[in-house]
Write an enzyme that holds these catalytic residues in place. Structure first.
Site, short mmCIF file in Angstrom:
data_model
loop_
_atom_site.label_atom_id
_atom_site.label_comp_id
_atom_site.label_asym_id
_atom_site.label_seq_id
_atom_site.Cartn_x
_atom_site.Cartn_y
_atom_site.Cartn_z
N GLU A 149 37.35 41.44 33.78
CA GLU A 149 38.60 42.03 33.26
C GLU A 149 39.81 41.14 33.52
OE1 GLU A 149 37.21 42.85 36.03
OE2 GLU A 149 38.72 43.35 37.52
N HIS B 249 35.11 39.00 38.26
CA HIS B 249 35.99 39.95 37.56
C HIS B 249 36.16 39.61 36.08
CE1 HIS B 249 37.78 42.22 40.95
NE2 HIS B 249 37.49 41.14 41.65
N CYS C 226 33.04 44.00 41.28
CA CYS C 226 33.49 43.66 42.64
C CYS C 226 33.32 44.85 43.58
CB CYS C 226 34.93 43.15 42.57
SG CYS C 226 35.39 42.25 44.07
#
Lengths: 270, 79
Positions: free
Chosen positions: A236, A234, A103
């Protein structure tokens, strides 16, 4: 190298806000991860807090709004890295060590010239831009990406080609652009395309499945050597099944789709 | 001492969602005859140097930080 010996530097400055999840994701994949402030690498801190970039095996640039996204998303973080650590980061990449930007981190890598880096390791000025979404809005929702990489990218080395992964996006500037008319062809020739947005059934993405209007639906790219990857969604945020948007029905195995990206790189180094 | 204005605008052909949204909103407020809105960014920078050097310095700032050559044009005016 054993996975637990792999040291990950999750680099933060004021305004980054995904460093905790990023560090946890690398830990879940088996590596050691440390959140390091840029000033710890440049030496502007107490002696016991100083760190050296070369002591780490992986560099990760987390998402967020580094330096308030002033000037342009990622521009200030990139300029500060370049002025204080430009040579060290370039050497890190030339040594083949993996660098991940998610990002805002992807925006930093583009502003740094580390991506797409069509000619060499690091271009002196940006050769691409992650520009304002077509919608003009912050787009925040689950997105589906397909691994389109032919094997060059270290971060998808153990992800099957063509596999669909549900990974959330949350950004206002994610539209990959270049002035080069042959940009996409060159990326494809070098096997630099890593992820493309697709529909949930795997078909061609249109808005809102492609949240930003990115050319050729590109969500993530790597450098020609395959050790630097940037992506807008994302991973994560989906390392366990419980943060998967459809986890009660459609997420067997207990792991979120995002974890495979961290596992790929840790397993490859390990 | 010199003061420079740095104007960063979008290259021709680069979509301007901020400008378009602003145009739409102005129209919804009843403003008639709005044919185009462009969003531009201006930095006013004070420099402790002669005017001759200030322009060059401002251009260097654009290359190194303030503009992305893929999407932006810049112009530097010394006041």
């Amino acid at each position: 190298m054993k996975p637990e010996e792999i040291r990950v530097c999750v680099l933060r400055i004021e305004g980054t806000n995904c460093e905790d999840e990023m560090a946890d994701a690398f830990r879940m994949a088996g590596a050691q991860a440390e959140k390091v402030h840029l000033k710890q690498l440049t030496g502007e801190t107490f002696p016991e807090m100083k760190r050296n970039l070369e002591d780490y095996d992986i560099l990760a640039l987390p998402g967020g709004f580094a330096a308030g996204d002033y000037v342009r998303a990622g521009a200030i973080f990139a300029a500060r890295i370049k002025s204080a650590l430009g040579r060290d980061v370039k050497k890190f990449v030339e040594d083949g060590k993996p660098v991940l930007g998610v990002c805002n981190g992807f925006q930093v890598l583009v502003e740094l010239g580390l991506l797409p880096a069509l000619d060499g390791t690091m271009s002196p000025v940006p050769t691409a831009a992650l520009y304002t979404n077509d919608s003009g809005r912050f787009e925040c929702r689950p997105t589906v990406v397909r691994n389109d990489n032919g094997g060059r990218c270290i971060f998808t080395s153990s992800v099957e080609r063509g596999k669909l992964m549900m990974i959330p996006s949350a950004h206002a500037e994610g539209r990959l652009m270049s002035r080069d008319l042959d940009f996409i062809r060159k990326l494809e020739e070098n096997d630099q395309v890593v992820f493309r947005y697709v529909r949930d059934d795997g078909g061609k993405a249109e808005y809102p499945w492609n949240p930003n209007g990115s050319e050729s639906d590109i969500a993530g790219i790597c450098n020609p050597a395959g050790n630097v990857m940037g992506m807008m969604p994302h991973p994560e945020r989906v390392v366990t099944r419980f943060t998967h948007p459809d986890w009660t029905r459609n997420c067997p195995g207990g792991e979120g789709d995002g974890l495979q990206i961290f596992r790929s790189v840790v397993d490859r180094l390990g | 001492m010199a003061v420079i204005d740095i104007r960063i605008d979008l290259k021709k052909g680069v979509a301007d969602p901020e400008g378009n949204n602003t145009k739409k909103t102005l129209e919804s407020l009843g403003f008639k005859g709005v044919t185009d809105v462009k969003a531009v960014k201006v930095f006013e920078i004070s420099l402790d140097m002669p005017a001759g050097e200030a322009k060059k310095c401002g251009e260097d700032m654009c290359v190194k930080l303030l503009a992305n050559p893929v999407i932006h044009n810049f112009s530097v005016t010394v006041r």
